[in-house]
Design a protein around this motif. Structure first.
Motif, PDB file in Angstrom:
ATOM      1  N   THR A 146       0.834  -1.188   0.000  1.00 53.38           N
ATOM      2  CA  THR A 146       0.000   0.000   0.000  1.00 53.38           C
ATOM      3  C   THR A 146       0.877   1.249   0.000  1.00 53.38           C
ATOM      4  O   THR A 146       2.108   1.138  -0.062  1.00 53.38           O
ATOM      5  CB  THR A 146      -0.971  -0.014   1.203  1.00 53.38           C
ATOM      6  OG1 THR A 146      -1.926   1.034   1.056  1.00 53.38           O
ATOM      7  CG2 THR A 146      -0.219   0.136   2.513  1.00 53.38           C
ATOM      8  N   THR A 182      -3.999   6.651   0.761  1.00 51.69           N
ATOM      9  CA  THR A 182      -4.813   5.491   1.118  1.00 51.69           C
ATOM     10  C   THR A 182      -5.367   5.646   2.527  1.00 51.69           C
ATOM     11  O   THR A 182      -4.597   5.784   3.487  1.00 51.69           O
ATOM     12  CB  THR A 182      -3.974   4.190   1.051  1.00 51.69           C
ATOM     13  OG1 THR A 182      -3.371   4.083  -0.242  1.00 51.69           O
ATOM     14  CG2 THR A 182      -4.841   2.969   1.304  1.00 51.69           C
ATOM     15  N   THR A 206      -4.504   0.514  -2.819  1.00 49.19           N
ATOM     16  CA  THR A 206      -4.545   1.930  -2.450  1.00 49.19           C
ATOM     17  C   THR A 206      -5.942   2.406  -2.800  1.00 49.19           C
ATOM     18  O   THR A 206      -6.730   1.669  -3.411  1.00 49.19           O
ATOM     19  CB  THR A 206      -3.529   2.788  -3.242  1.00 49.19           C
ATOM     20  OG1 THR A 206      -3.910   2.795  -4.626  1.00 49.19           O
ATOM     21  CG2 THR A 206      -2.106   2.263  -3.111  1.00 49.19           C
ATOM     22  N   ASP A 207      -6.269   3.627  -2.438  1.00 49.67           N
ATOM     23  CA  ASP A 207      -7.494   4.204  -2.964  1.00 49.67           C
ATOM     24  C   ASP A 207      -7.293   4.463  -4.459  1.00 49.67           C
ATOM     25  O   ASP A 207      -6.180   4.359  -4.974  1.00 49.67           O
ATOM     26  CB  ASP A 207      -7.843   5.485  -2.206  1.00 49.67           C
ATOM     27  CG  ASP A 207      -8.219   5.181  -0.750  1.00 49.67           C
ATOM     28  OD1 ASP A 207      -8.756   4.084  -0.500  1.00 49.67           O
ATOM     29  OD2 ASP A 207      -7.970   6.024   0.119  1.00 49.67           O
ATOM     30  N   TRP A 272      -9.412   8.546  -3.900  1.00 48.94           N
ATOM     31  CA  TRP A 272      -8.773   9.028  -2.677  1.00 48.94           C
ATOM     32  C   TRP A 272      -9.409  10.313  -2.139  1.00 48.94           C
ATOM     33  O   TRP A 272      -9.439  10.529  -0.913  1.00 48.94           O
ATOM     34  CB  TRP A 272      -7.268   9.208  -2.887  1.00 48.94           C
ATOM     35  CG  TRP A 272      -6.838  10.275  -3.856  1.00 48.94           C
ATOM     36  CD1 TRP A 272      -6.546  10.115  -5.180  1.00 48.94           C
ATOM     37  CD2 TRP A 272      -6.625  11.673  -3.570  1.00 48.94           C
ATOM     38  NE1 TRP A 272      -6.177  11.313  -5.739  1.00 48.94           N
ATOM     39  CE2 TRP A 272      -6.205  12.291  -4.774  1.00 48.94           C
ATOM     40  CE3 TRP A 272      -6.751  12.466  -2.433  1.00 48.94           C
ATOM     41  CZ2 TRP A 272      -5.919  13.656  -4.866  1.00 48.94           C
ATOM     42  CZ3 TRP A 272      -6.467  13.822  -2.508  1.00 48.94           C
ATOM     43  CH2 TRP A 272      -6.053  14.401  -3.714  1.00 48.94           C
TER      44      TRP A 272
END
Length: 289
Positions: A146, A182, A206-207, A272
């Motif tokens: 991440t 994230t 991750t986002d 995000w």
């Protein structure tokens, strides 16, 4: 029963906040010594464990340059100890790693099987932990890489920016390091899914979306202003990495390709900025009236 190694970090606290039917036991530094294989076994043998989520790590990126032994102890030795225990007990192991295992020169999103090229002691220590898992127990381990993790808890970029934006007349933020913020909330859900469903392999989470640290800071200010978290609006100036030297070298580009995770976990990460808005809401709600 799922054991979470870690108690006070962002990820552990996010896991604690998830409403789940799973029984989660959180073991912090005062409860277990993961750097000592014998002590680790003695502690964990007291529980009927079905999976372990490792939410602990040495994450002080710059400090690691002067404390390599401490970084490797938590990010390599302790991880190997946990992997050996999980193999011995034949239980699933979920471990969180980082975009810093990559060099940052690829220019397109990193795939899970791209080659290692860490630029820092922190990145190298996290790489060593990954390699230990892949050597010891790859068949029932899930490594989740991440990046840029933050939450309403602990010390992170979002909380630091909010503090500085309320104190400083202006800020300078790096705009030539590219990645993805994230939220620890989404990462926690992914870790729990991996533990619950015995998902193995190396995956990226991750986002959604891409940003520089400068982009991230600008969005923090814009959204925080809307939510009345700031007492002022200040100029934010983009600067280069060269203008803001740090002890540890960071990857210039570390966007992570999430396709394998989306396929295996059957999830679609949110953008995000959406996640940032939700975390800022949490920060707003936690502030005294």
């Amino acid at each position: 029963m799922i054991i979470v190694i870690g108690n006070n970090g962002q990820l552990a606290k996010a896991l604690r906040n998830i409403k789940s039917d799973d029984e989660l036991i959180f073991l912090g530094r005062q409860d277990i010594d993961i750097t000592d294989s014998q002590k680790l076994q003695e502690t964990l043998n007291q529980f009927s464990v079905t999976a372990i989520i490792n939410a602990s790590a040495y994450t002080a990126v710059d400090k690691a340059e002067s404390e390599p032994e401490a970084a490797y102890l938590l990010n390599d030795t302790a991880v190997a100890n946990l992997a050996r225990f999980c193999k011995k007990q034949q239980i699933h192991f979920v471990h969180v790693s980082t975009d810093y295992v990559f060099g940052g020169h690829k220019g397109s999103p990193y795939l899970p099987d791209d080659g290692y090229a860490p630029q820092s002691v922190y990145g190298a220590s996290k790489m060593a932990g990954e390699q230990a898992i892949r050597e010891i127990y790859p068949e029932h381990s899930c490594i989740i890489r991440t990046s840029w993790v933050y939450s309403c808890e602990g010390n992170n970029f979002v909380k630091t920016m909010l503090k500085l934006m309320n104190e400083k007349p202006e800020l300078s933020v790096i705009d030539d390091q590219i990645g993805t913020p994230t939220s620890a909330n989404g990462l926690a859900k992914v870790c729990l899914l991996a533990a619950r469903n015995n998902i193995a392999g190396i995956h990226h989470f991750t986002d959604a979306g891409v940003a520089s640290w400068y982009d991230f800071a600008v969005s923090i200010q814009q959204l925080a202003q809307q939510k009345a978290l700031l007492c002022q609006v200040i100029p934010i100036k983009p600067i280069s990495t060269y203008e803001y030297p740090t002890p540890a070298k960071r990857p210039a580009y570390s966007v992570l390709d999430k396709k394998s995770l989306m396929d295996s976990f059957r999830i679609q990460p949110r953008h995000w900025q959406k996640e940032l808005s939700l975390v800022l809401d949490e920060i707003s709600q936690s502030r005294p009236e």
